[in-house]
Design a protein around this motif. Structure first.
Motif, short mmCIF file in Angstrom:
data_model
loop_
_atom_site.label_atom_id
_atom_site.label_comp_id
_atom_site.label_asym_id
_atom_site.label_seq_id
_atom_site.Cartn_x
_atom_site.Cartn_y
_atom_site.Cartn_z
N ALA A 31 0.89 -1.20 -0.05
CA ALA A 31 -0.02 -0.01 -0.04
C ALA A 31 0.80 1.23 0.14
O ALA A 31 2.24 1.14 0.24
CB ALA A 31 -0.98 -0.11 1.21
N VAL A 32 0.22 2.35 -0.24
CA VAL A 32 0.85 3.78 -0.11
C VAL A 32 0.45 4.28 1.25
O VAL A 32 -0.94 4.67 1.39
CB VAL A 32 0.54 4.78 -1.35
CG1 VAL A 32 1.36 6.06 -1.16
CG2 VAL A 32 1.33 3.86 -2.69
N THR A 33 1.32 4.59 1.99
CA THR A 33 0.96 5.13 3.06
C THR A 33 1.51 6.80 3.31
O THR A 33 2.57 6.97 2.98
CB THR A 33 1.39 4.59 4.56
OG1 THR A 33 0.86 3.30 4.44
CG2 THR A 33 1.18 5.19 5.71
N ALA A 163 3.57 18.51 -14.00
CA ALA A 163 3.71 17.18 -14.78
C ALA A 163 4.50 16.03 -14.53
O ALA A 163 4.31 14.73 -14.27
CB ALA A 163 4.03 17.49 -16.16
N VAL A 164 5.74 16.20 -13.85
CA VAL A 164 6.77 15.30 -13.31
C VAL A 164 6.34 14.89 -11.88
O VAL A 164 6.66 13.53 -11.64
CB VAL A 164 8.19 15.99 -13.42
CG1 VAL A 164 9.09 14.99 -12.65
CG2 VAL A 164 8.59 16.48 -14.75
N ALA A 165 5.72 15.78 -11.03
CA ALA A 165 5.34 15.30 -9.97
C ALA A 165 4.02 14.17 -10.37
O ALA A 165 4.10 13.14 -9.49
CB ALA A 165 4.45 16.30 -9.09
N THR A 166 3.22 14.53 -11.08
CA THR A 166 2.09 13.38 -11.29
C THR A 166 2.78 11.96 -11.88
O THR A 166 2.34 11.04 -11.25
CB THR A 166 1.28 13.87 -12.61
OG1 THR A 166 0.42 15.06 -12.15
CG2 THR A 166 0.12 12.86 -12.94
N ARG A 167 3.65 12.17 -12.73
CA ARG A 167 4.61 10.92 -13.15
C ARG A 167 5.23 10.07 -11.76
O ARG A 167 5.27 9.11 -11.91
CB ARG A 167 5.68 11.49 -14.09
CG ARG A 167 6.36 10.33 -14.73
CD ARG A 167 5.54 9.00 -15.13
NE ARG A 167 6.79 8.08 -15.75
CZ ARG A 167 6.34 7.01 -16.12
NH1 ARG A 167 5.21 6.57 -15.95
NH2 ARG A 167 7.03 6.17 -16.57
N THR A 168 5.89 11.11 -11.06
CA THR A 168 6.41 10.72 -9.86
C THR A 168 5.43 9.59 -9.06
O THR A 168 5.91 8.50 -8.44
CB THR A 168 7.10 11.50 -8.88
OG1 THR A 168 8.15 12.39 -9.90
CG2 THR A 168 7.57 11.06 -7.78
N LEU A 172 5.83 5.68 -8.18
CA LEU A 172 5.66 5.03 -6.74
C LEU A 172 4.43 4.14 -6.45
O LEU A 172 4.69 3.32 -5.69
CB LEU A 172 5.67 6.26 -5.79
CG LEU A 172 7.01 7.02 -5.80
CD1 LEU A 172 6.75 8.61 -4.88
CD2 LEU A 172 8.06 6.34 -4.94
N ARG A 173 3.37 4.34 -6.99
CA ARG A 173 2.33 3.41 -7.10
C ARG A 173 2.59 1.93 -7.51
O ARG A 173 1.92 0.97 -7.22
CB ARG A 173 1.08 4.17 -7.67
CG ARG A 173 0.40 5.03 -6.72
CD ARG A 173 -1.24 5.32 -7.25
NE ARG A 173 -1.31 5.33 -8.78
CZ ARG A 173 -1.43 6.36 -9.64
NH1 ARG A 173 -1.42 7.64 -8.88
NH2 ARG A 173 -1.37 6.34 -10.85
N THR A 174 3.60 1.97 -8.63
CA THR A 174 3.83 0.54 -9.19
C THR A 174 4.56 -0.13 -8.46
O THR A 174 4.96 -1.20 -8.89
CB THR A 174 4.10 0.92 -10.64
OG1 THR A 174 5.59 1.59 -10.57
CG2 THR A 174 3.36 1.73 -11.40
N LEU A 175 5.51 0.55 -7.33
CA LEU A 175 6.36 -0.42 -6.67
C LEU A 175 5.88 -1.60 -6.01
O LEU A 175 4.76 -1.49 -5.40
CB LEU A 175 7.18 0.60 -5.95
CG LEU A 175 7.85 1.76 -6.50
CD1 LEU A 175 8.55 2.53 -5.12
CD2 LEU A 175 8.99 1.19 -7.50
N ASP A 176 6.47 -2.70 -5.99
CA ASP A 176 6.02 -3.83 -5.23
C ASP A 176 6.58 -3.78 -3.74
O ASP A 176 7.65 -4.65 -3.74
CB ASP A 176 6.53 -5.29 -6.00
CG ASP A 176 5.83 -6.32 -5.21
OD1 ASP A 176 5.13 -6.23 -4.57
OD2 ASP A 176 6.57 -7.56 -5.48
N GLY A 191 -4.93 9.49 -5.81
CA GLY A 191 -6.01 8.78 -5.82
C GLY A 191 -6.37 8.36 -7.07
O GLY A 191 -7.58 7.90 -7.18
N ALA A 192 -5.59 8.38 -8.30
CA ALA A 192 -5.97 7.94 -9.54
C ALA A 192 -6.15 6.87 -9.86
O ALA A 192 -6.95 6.24 -10.81
CB ALA A 192 -5.08 8.78 -10.61
N ALA A 193 -5.37 5.88 -9.11
CA ALA A 193 -5.39 4.44 -9.19
C ALA A 193 -6.25 3.64 -8.12
O ALA A 193 -5.96 3.75 -7.13
CB ALA A 193 -4.02 3.88 -9.32
N ALA A 194 -7.51 3.09 -8.72
CA ALA A 194 -8.21 2.21 -7.66
C ALA A 194 -7.92 1.20 -7.04
O ALA A 194 -8.15 0.67 -6.04
CB ALA A 194 -9.81 2.19 -8.43
#
Length: 228
Positions: A31-33, A163-168, A172-176, A191-194
């Protein structure tokens, strides 16, 4: 959810000042905390306590059921913890390529360049000559190149363009890993990825005043700035 790492009744002192007042804080795996709060709230100190860069004056740090309170930061890193601080997060005198090689353990660092294409033309530049946003991209790249189970990042998008912040946040959300971010404000990009679980712990004056999902949090109340 499985708890990856946590603070239990954690207290941290800087001389006569107590920065954390018996904080309980659980970080779930996968999760992202977000540790949320203004300057002086204790969010950065909580992150550093998890990383082992500041000692606890009381309480414990527990990682997958094991007490790691006495482990130094480099020992936690060897166990699979990646910490990206807000300051001095890159090696200024080394080139961008050398920084990435270190982060990759001497292996390939193409994933960082895929995540941040703007770093490609900067590979031969010394990190200390980069802009603030460029240095932050380089610093956050460490988390992309590690195989860490716990990733801690303080102010991940400081100095970046929107734009770079959004990419960041997308990266980070994709990290396992169990990802923990210290932020002054709740990033809208998280909050963009359910499919990603996002949890918030709001700190105020060294104590946790809210824990839950972003949508459960009411309007933030103001508080005076502090020194921690």
């Amino acid at each position: 959810m499985t708890v990856e790492i946590e603070l239990r009744a954690a207290r941290v002192r800087y001389g006569p000042l107590e920065a954390l007042h018996g904080v309980d804080l659980a970080v779930p795996a996968g999760a992202v905390t977000v540790l949320l709060g203004r300057n002086g709230s204790g969010r950065t100190t909580a992150l550093r306590a998890l990383a082992g860069t500041v000692p606890l004056s009381a309480g414990r740090v527990v990682w997958r059921g094991a007490d790691v309170t006495g482990l130094h930061a480099h020992e936690r890193a060897r166990r699979g913890l990646c910490f990206v601080p807000d300051l001095r997060a890159v090696y200024d005198t080394l080139t961008v390529a050398e920084n990435l090689e270190i982060a990759a353990g001497g292996g390939q660092f193409e994933r960082a360049l895929d995540g941040y294409p703007a770093l490609r033309p900067l590979l031969d530049r010394r990190a200390g000559t980069l802009s603030g946003g460029e240095q932050r991209m380089l610093a956050v790249s460490r988390s992309l190149l590690s195989s860490a189970r716990v990733v801690l990042v303080d102010e991940p998008t400081q100095g970046m363009s929107p734009a770079v912040a959004t990419r960041t946040y997308e990266l980070l959300r994709t990290l396992d890993a169990a990802v923990v971010l210290a932020e002054q404000r709740l990033p809208s990009g998280l909050g963009a990825a359910a499919s990603t679980t996002v949890l918030v712990h709001e700190l105020r004056r060294g104590s946790v005043v809210f824990s839950g999902e972003p949508g459960e949090r009411g309007p933030a109340r103001s508080e005076p700035d502090g020194a921690t």
